[in-house]
Design a protein around this motif. Structure first.
Motif, short mmCIF file in Angstrom:
data_model
loop_
_atom_site.label_atom_id
_atom_site.label_comp_id
_atom_site.label_asym_id
_atom_site.label_seq_id
_atom_site.Cartn_x
_atom_site.Cartn_y
_atom_site.Cartn_z
N HIS A 8 27.05 76.92 -8.03
CA HIS A 8 27.14 75.73 -8.87
C HIS A 8 27.85 74.63 -8.10
O HIS A 8 28.71 74.92 -7.25
CB HIS A 8 27.92 76.09 -10.15
N PRO A 9 27.52 73.35 -8.34
CA PRO A 9 28.20 72.27 -7.61
C PRO A 9 29.72 72.32 -7.67
O PRO A 9 30.39 71.91 -6.72
CB PRO A 9 27.65 71.01 -8.28
N SER A 10 30.28 72.82 -8.77
CA SER A 10 31.74 72.87 -8.89
C SER A 10 32.37 73.85 -7.91
O SER A 10 33.59 73.85 -7.72
CB SER A 10 32.14 73.26 -10.32
N GLU A 11 31.56 74.69 -7.28
CA GLU A 11 32.07 75.67 -6.32
C GLU A 11 31.92 75.20 -4.88
O GLU A 11 32.12 75.99 -3.95
CB GLU A 11 31.33 77.00 -6.51
N LEU A 12 31.58 73.94 -4.70
CA LEU A 12 31.27 73.44 -3.37
C LEU A 12 32.30 72.44 -2.86
O LEU A 12 32.90 71.69 -3.63
CB LEU A 12 29.90 72.74 -3.37
N VAL A 13 32.48 72.46 -1.53
CA VAL A 13 33.02 71.31 -0.81
C VAL A 13 31.82 70.65 -0.15
O VAL A 13 31.15 71.26 0.69
CB VAL A 13 34.06 71.73 0.25
N VAL A 14 31.52 69.43 -0.55
CA VAL A 14 30.36 68.71 -0.03
C VAL A 14 30.84 67.83 1.13
O VAL A 14 31.62 66.90 0.93
CB VAL A 14 29.70 67.85 -1.12
N LEU A 15 30.40 68.16 2.34
CA LEU A 15 30.79 67.41 3.53
C LEU A 15 29.73 66.36 3.83
O LEU A 15 28.59 66.70 4.16
CB LEU A 15 30.97 68.35 4.72
N LEU A 16 30.10 65.10 3.71
CA LEU A 16 29.21 63.98 4.02
C LEU A 16 29.55 63.53 5.43
O LEU A 16 30.48 62.75 5.65
CB LEU A 16 29.41 62.86 3.01
N ASP A 17 28.80 64.03 6.39
CA ASP A 17 29.15 63.86 7.80
C ASP A 17 28.62 62.54 8.35
O ASP A 17 27.45 62.20 8.16
CB ASP A 17 28.58 65.03 8.60
N GLU A 18 29.50 61.81 9.03
CA GLU A 18 29.16 60.55 9.71
C GLU A 18 28.64 59.49 8.74
O GLU A 18 27.55 58.95 8.91
CB GLU A 18 28.16 60.81 10.84
N ILE A 19 29.45 59.18 7.75
CA ILE A 19 29.04 58.15 6.80
C ILE A 19 29.03 56.76 7.43
O ILE A 19 28.48 55.82 6.86
CB ILE A 19 29.96 58.13 5.56
N ASP A 20 29.65 56.64 8.60
CA ASP A 20 29.62 55.34 9.29
C ASP A 20 28.31 55.12 10.02
O ASP A 20 28.09 54.04 10.58
CB ASP A 20 30.79 55.24 10.27
N LYS A 21 27.42 56.11 10.01
CA LYS A 21 26.14 55.98 10.71
C LYS A 21 24.96 55.96 9.74
O LYS A 21 23.82 56.28 10.11
CB LYS A 21 25.97 57.12 11.72
N LEU A 22 25.22 55.60 8.50
CA LEU A 22 24.13 55.48 7.53
C LEU A 22 23.14 54.41 7.99
O LEU A 22 23.53 53.33 8.42
CB LEU A 22 24.68 55.09 6.15
N THR A 23 21.86 54.73 7.89
CA THR A 23 20.81 53.78 8.22
C THR A 23 20.36 53.08 6.95
O THR A 23 19.98 53.74 5.98
CB THR A 23 19.62 54.49 8.88
N ARG A 24 20.41 51.77 6.95
CA ARG A 24 20.08 51.00 5.75
C ARG A 24 18.58 50.70 5.72
O ARG A 24 18.11 49.68 6.19
CB ARG A 24 20.90 49.71 5.72
N HIS A 25 17.81 51.65 5.15
CA HIS A 25 16.37 51.45 5.01
C HIS A 25 16.10 50.40 3.93
O HIS A 25 16.72 50.43 2.87
CB HIS A 25 15.69 52.76 4.61
N PRO A 26 15.16 49.49 4.17
CA PRO A 26 14.88 48.46 3.16
C PRO A 26 14.47 49.04 1.81
O PRO A 26 14.90 48.55 0.76
CB PRO A 26 13.73 47.66 3.79
N ALA A 27 13.65 50.09 1.82
CA ALA A 27 13.14 50.64 0.56
C ALA A 27 13.76 51.98 0.21
O ALA A 27 13.61 52.44 -0.92
CB ALA A 27 11.62 50.79 0.63
N ARG A 28 14.45 52.62 1.17
CA ARG A 28 14.99 53.96 0.92
C ARG A 28 16.45 54.03 1.36
O ARG A 28 16.87 54.98 2.02
CB ARG A 28 14.16 55.01 1.66
N ASP A 29 17.21 53.03 0.98
CA ASP A 29 18.62 52.95 1.37
C ASP A 29 19.40 54.11 0.75
O ASP A 29 19.44 54.24 -0.48
CB ASP A 29 19.19 51.61 0.91
N PRO A 30 20.04 54.96 1.56
CA PRO A 30 20.76 56.10 1.00
C PRO A 30 22.10 55.73 0.37
O PRO A 30 22.69 56.55 -0.34
CB PRO A 30 20.97 57.01 2.21
N LEU A 31 22.60 54.52 0.61
CA LEU A 31 23.93 54.16 0.12
C LEU A 31 24.06 54.28 -1.39
O LEU A 31 25.06 54.84 -1.88
CB LEU A 31 24.29 52.75 0.58
N PRO A 32 23.10 53.81 -2.20
CA PRO A 32 23.26 53.98 -3.65
C PRO A 32 23.38 55.44 -4.08
O PRO A 32 24.10 55.76 -5.03
CB PRO A 32 21.99 53.34 -4.22
#
Length: 402
Positions: free
Chosen positions: A210-234
């Motif tokens: 279950h998600p409550s049992e996880l540590v979610v590691l978001l690796d290298e958030i400074d390298k997000l690619t800002r796609h015009p139609a598929r921007d992952p930031l939201p």
């Protein structure tokens, strides 16, 4: 009552869990389901009924009934796949023991030498996170939800995340965000060819947690690619927002909420200036300044080198002392991380091991020999070497003197 199980198929699965709602449905792990794999035949009335899904979230029940109707009326393979994915997700959390901060400190100390201020900041964050959980306070109270470790490569950001997961008795799931987009994270609509759930759903299924049992590691958030139609930031902002992350949706499983409100989020970044401003506002930053020479010597002697020798099952064949680590740190330009030191030690160990295999004699490595193998600016494979035997001197092996 008919037992609810995922659809039969040709892929291998994990044993079913023994609890009631949610976990009992994980009879087969669907994590290995290929993108365009043919879906097995389904006879819904023989596999599950409305009573057997009564304990699932209401939206999940509705989705299962909707997909079952589509299978019965149209024979939709995509609806069959959606049912399998829904039944593969764990919908009920297991009780977790309280966090022992002393154990957390030991886990950090065992995995990291130095970084005293960083460890204290991590323990503070864990304390707030645990307190809000015990008191049943809203997620994010006191800034205890999202942590960001910022520092140069090789400073231990990822290993600290592993230590956090170990200390909090959670499972770590790492998401490499460099170059990612919304399709990677939350999938695509089933109207598109080759559609499938995003990485978030697939990781939930593969981990069986279950998600409550996880540590979610978001690796290298400074390298997000800002796609015009598929921007992952939201999507990332949604995950980190305590007021909204109880209802994370995957495009493939339309209308089904995934509850990440009790998950622990840890992000990493190399360059603080490159973290998007809206994201930085939702993170508690802990900066890793890098290691001093003394800290690198201590870590190399007590952690990196012993672990390297242990992994290679090397015993008396090689003798490499602390003085070798000292020379590999002091005699080279200081880097903030440990990767260069680890690469130098790898060169020394592999070259010494090669000497042993070619001579059949135990090898003792001294600082001058190590420096000759790892010269500044030279590739390790281009460096000549000689044998320094452990014990009485012996003639050098002719092949090793070339």
């Amino acid at each position: 009552m008919t037992t609810l199980t995922p659809l039969a198929g040709s892929w291998s699965g994990h044993p079913a869990r023994s609890s009631t709602h949610g976990r009992a449905f994980v009879g087969v792990s669907m994590c290995a389901l290929p993108v365009n794999a043919p879906q097995p035949d389904m006879q819904p009335d023989e596999n599950w009924d409305d009573r057997s899904i009564a304990g699932l979230p209401v939206k999940v029940q509705r989705a299962l009934r909707r997909e079952r109707n589509l299978v019965e009326t149209t024979g939709s393979d995509r609806s069959r796949a959606a049912i399998n994915y829904l039944l593969g997700i764990c919908w009920e959390a297991s009780p977790r023991p309280c966090l022992d901060l002393q154990e957390a400190r030991r886990a950090l100390d065992e995995s990291h030498a130095g970084l005293g201020e960083v460890k204290e900041a991590v323990l503070d964050w864990l304390a707030i996170h645990e307190w809000t959980r015990r008191r049943g306070l809203p997620a994010g109270a006191g800034g205890g939800v999202s942590l960001c470790l910022v520092g140069p490569p090789g400073t231990g950001k990822t290993s600290i995340a592993w230590a956090i997961a170990t200390a909090s008795r959670r499972h770590l799931e790492s998401f490499a965000l460099a170059g990612s987009d919304t399709v990677f994270l939350i999938g695509s609509d089933r109207a598109y060819m080759g559609a499938r759930p995003g990485e978030i759903v697939r990781r939930l299924i593969s981990s069986g947690r279950h998600p409550s049992e996880l540590v979610v590691l978001l690796d290298e958030i400074d390298k997000l690619t800002r796609h015009p139609a598929r921007d992952p930031l939201p999507v990332i902002l949604h995950l980190l927002d305590p007021s909204r992350n109880h209802a994370v949706n995957d495009e493939y499983l339309d209308g089904v909420d995934l509850d990440f409100s009790e998950a622990a989020f840890v992000a990493t970044a190399n360059d603080e200036a490159e973290i998007p401003a809206p994201l930085k506002d939702r993170l508690r930053l802990i900066r890793l300044p890098g290691y001093t020479r003394d800290e690198q010597i201590a870590i190399g002697s007590t952690h990196i080198l012993p672990r390297m020798l242990q992994h290679l099952a090397i015993g008396e064949e090689l003798q490499i002392g602390t003085e070798v680590v000292e020379c590999l740190v002091a005699g080279y330009p200081l880097s903030k991380g440990l990767r260069q030191l680890e690469q130098r030690l790898t060169t020394v160990v592999s070259r010494a091991l090669r000497c042993y295999l070619e001579t059949g004699r135990p090898i003792r490595v001294d600082p001058s020999l190590a420096r000759s193998w790892v010269r500044v600016g030279e590739a390790a494979t281009a460096i000549g070497f000689r044998v320094v035997p452990a014990g009485p001197a012996v003639p050098s092996h002719p092949q090793l003197d070339r």
